[in-house]
Design a protein around this motif. Structure first.
Motif, PDB file in Angstrom:
ATOM      1  N   VAL A   5       0.844  -1.204   0.000  1.00 37.50           N
ATOM      2  CA  VAL A   5       0.000   0.000   0.000  1.00 37.50           C
ATOM      3  C   VAL A   5       0.873   1.246   0.000  1.00 37.50           C
ATOM      4  O   VAL A   5       0.604   2.208  -0.743  1.00 37.50           O
ATOM      5  N   ASN A   6       1.942   1.241   0.793  1.00 33.74           N
ATOM      6  CA  ASN A   6       2.864   2.376   0.840  1.00 33.74           C
ATOM      7  C   ASN A   6       3.534   2.577  -0.515  1.00 33.74           C
ATOM      8  O   ASN A   6       3.655   3.706  -0.991  1.00 33.74           O
ATOM      9  N   TYR A   7       3.953   1.489  -1.144  1.00 31.05           N
ATOM     10  CA  TYR A   7       4.597   1.586  -2.459  1.00 31.05           C
ATOM     11  C   TYR A   7       3.648   2.193  -3.486  1.00 31.05           C
ATOM     12  O   TYR A   7       4.029   3.080  -4.259  1.00 31.05           O
ATOM     13  N   ILE A   8       2.412   1.712  -3.509  1.00 37.85           N
ATOM     14  CA  ILE A   8       1.430   2.212  -4.479  1.00 37.85           C
ATOM     15  C   ILE A   8       1.116   3.680  -4.216  1.00 37.85           C
ATOM     16  O   ILE A   8       1.049   4.485  -5.163  1.00 37.85           O
ATOM     17  N   SER A   9       0.950   4.070  -2.966  1.00 39.43           N
ATOM     18  CA  SER A   9       0.647   5.478  -2.681  1.00 39.43           C
ATOM     19  C   SER A   9       1.827   6.376  -3.040  1.00 39.43           C
ATOM     20  O   SER A   9       1.637   7.481  -3.563  1.00 39.43           O
ATOM     21  N   GLU A  10       3.055   5.928  -2.792  1.00 37.49           N
ATOM     22  CA  GLU A  10       4.227   6.712  -3.188  1.00 37.49           C
ATOM     23  C   GLU A  10       4.354   6.800  -4.707  1.00 37.49           C
ATOM     24  O   GLU A  10       4.748   7.838  -5.245  1.00 37.49           O
ATOM     25  N   ALA A  11       4.010   5.726  -5.403  1.00 38.57           N
ATOM     26  CA  ALA A  11       4.060   5.753  -6.869  1.00 38.57           C
ATOM     27  C   ALA A  11       3.064   6.764  -7.425  1.00 38.57           C
ATOM     28  O   ALA A  11       3.390   7.542  -8.334  1.00 38.57           O
ATOM     29  N   PHE A  12       1.838   6.772  -6.889  1.00 38.94           N
ATOM     30  CA  PHE A  12       0.847   7.751  -7.344  1.00 38.94           C
ATOM     31  C   PHE A  12       1.284   9.172  -7.018  1.00 38.94           C
ATOM     32  O   PHE A  12       1.090  10.091  -7.826  1.00 38.94           O
ATOM     33  N   GLU A  14       4.324  10.271  -6.816  1.00 39.16           N
ATOM     34  CA  GLU A  14       5.388  10.639  -7.748  1.00 39.16           C
ATOM     35  C   GLU A  14       4.821  10.957  -9.121  1.00 39.16           C
ATOM     36  O   GLU A  14       5.272  11.893  -9.790  1.00 39.16           O
ATOM     37  N   LEU A  15       3.831  10.196  -9.562  1.00 35.01           N
ATOM     38  CA  LEU A  15       3.196  10.480 -10.849  1.00 35.01           C
ATOM     39  C   LEU A  15       2.523  11.849 -10.854  1.00 35.01           C
ATOM     40  O   LEU A  15       2.532  12.552 -11.857  1.00 35.01           O
ATOM     41  N   LYS A  16       1.928  12.230  -9.739  1.00 37.46           N
ATOM     42  CA  LYS A  16       1.258  13.533  -9.668  1.00 37.46           C
ATOM     43  C   LYS A  16       2.237  14.686  -9.587  1.00 37.46           C
ATOM     44  O   LYS A  16       2.013  15.742 -10.174  1.00 37.46           O
ATOM     45  N   SER A  17       3.346  14.516  -8.863  1.00 37.29           N
ATOM     46  CA  SER A  17       4.200  15.673  -8.579  1.00 37.29           C
ATOM     47  C   SER A  17       5.477  15.742  -9.425  1.00 37.29           C
ATOM     48  O   SER A  17       5.963  16.834  -9.695  1.00 37.29           O
ATOM     49  N   ASN A  18       6.028  14.618  -9.850  1.00 40.12           N
ATOM     50  CA  ASN A  18       7.340  14.645 -10.507  1.00 40.12           C
ATOM     51  C   ASN A  18       7.318  14.370 -12.004  1.00 40.12           C
ATOM     52  O   ASN A  18       8.331  14.555 -12.670  1.00 40.12           O
ATOM     53  N   VAL A  19       6.204  13.927 -12.516  1.00 37.88           N
ATOM     54  CA  VAL A  19       6.127  13.595 -13.944  1.00 37.88           C
ATOM     55  C   VAL A  19       5.590  14.801 -14.696  1.00 37.88           C
ATOM     56  O   VAL A  19       4.612  15.422 -14.295  1.00 37.88           O
ATOM     57  N   THR A  20       6.247  15.129 -15.802  1.00 34.86           N
ATOM     58  CA  THR A  20       5.774  16.203 -16.671  1.00 34.86           C
ATOM     59  C   THR A  20       4.873  15.599 -17.732  1.00 34.86           C
ATOM     60  O   THR A  20       5.334  14.834 -18.585  1.00 34.86           O
ATOM     61  N   TRP A  21       3.602  15.908 -17.663  1.00 36.14           N
ATOM     62  CA  TRP A  21       2.641  15.347 -18.602  1.00 36.14           C
ATOM     63  C   TRP A  21       2.503  16.272 -19.807  1.00 36.14           C
ATOM     64  O   TRP A  21       2.494  17.492 -19.676  1.00 36.14           O
ATOM     65  N   PRO A  22       2.374  15.721 -21.011  1.00 36.35           N
ATOM     66  CA  PRO A  22       2.224  16.562 -22.210  1.00 36.35           C
ATOM     67  C   PRO A  22       0.844  17.218 -22.254  1.00 36.35           C
ATOM     68  O   PRO A  22      -0.099  16.755 -21.623  1.00 36.35           O
ATOM     69  N   GLU A  23       0.768  18.279 -23.031  1.00 36.12           N
ATOM     70  CA  GLU A  23      -0.508  18.964 -23.224  1.00 36.12           C
ATOM     71  C   GLU A  23      -1.431  18.082 -24.059  1.00 36.12           C
ATOM     72  O   GLU A  23      -0.987  17.234 -24.829  1.00 36.12           O
ATOM     73  N   TRP A  24      -2.750  18.296 -23.916  1.00 36.71           N
ATOM     74  CA  TRP A  24      -3.727  17.465 -24.602  1.00 36.71           C
ATOM     75  C   TRP A  24      -3.578  17.558 -26.126  1.00 36.71           C
ATOM     76  O   TRP A  24      -3.721  16.554 -26.827  1.00 36.71           O
ATOM     77  N   ALA A  25      -3.274  18.735 -26.657  1.00 42.12           N
ATOM     78  CA  ALA A  25      -3.110  18.900 -28.104  1.00 42.12           C
ATOM     79  C   ALA A  25      -1.923  18.075 -28.607  1.00 42.12           C
ATOM     80  O   ALA A  25      -1.987  17.459 -29.682  1.00 42.12           O
ATOM     81  N   GLU A  26      -0.851  18.042 -27.831  1.00 39.22           N
ATOM     82  CA  GLU A  26       0.321  17.250 -28.210  1.00 39.22           C
ATOM     83  C   GLU A  26      -0.008  15.748 -28.173  1.00 39.22           C
ATOM     84  O   GLU A  26       0.403  14.998 -29.064  1.00 39.22           O
TER      85      GLU A  26
END
Length: 65
Positions: A5-12, A14-26
């Protein structure tokens, strides 16, 4: 179980705060590019398959004659 549970919550987190997501048009334009190249690759694969099928059929018909 707590480690999982700790691993999954840390993974989420990290996905929210450290990953740069592309714009919808891209995302849309890159999806179209991938779809077009997928169709082209499928057509090229089909063409090579048909060529070799006909070549082998002709070769075996030549051997029968």
């Amino acid at each position: 179980m707590a480690k999982i549970v700790n691993y999954i919550s840390e993974a989420f987190e990290e996905l929210k705060s450290n990953v740069t997501w592309p714009e919808w048009a891209e995302v849309q334009s890159l999806t179209i590019i991938v779809a077009v190249f997928s169709v082209l690759f499928a057509l090229a694969t089909w063409g090579v398959d048909e060529f070799f099928a006909n070549a082998l059929e002709g070769f075996f018909n030549w051997l029968k004659a």
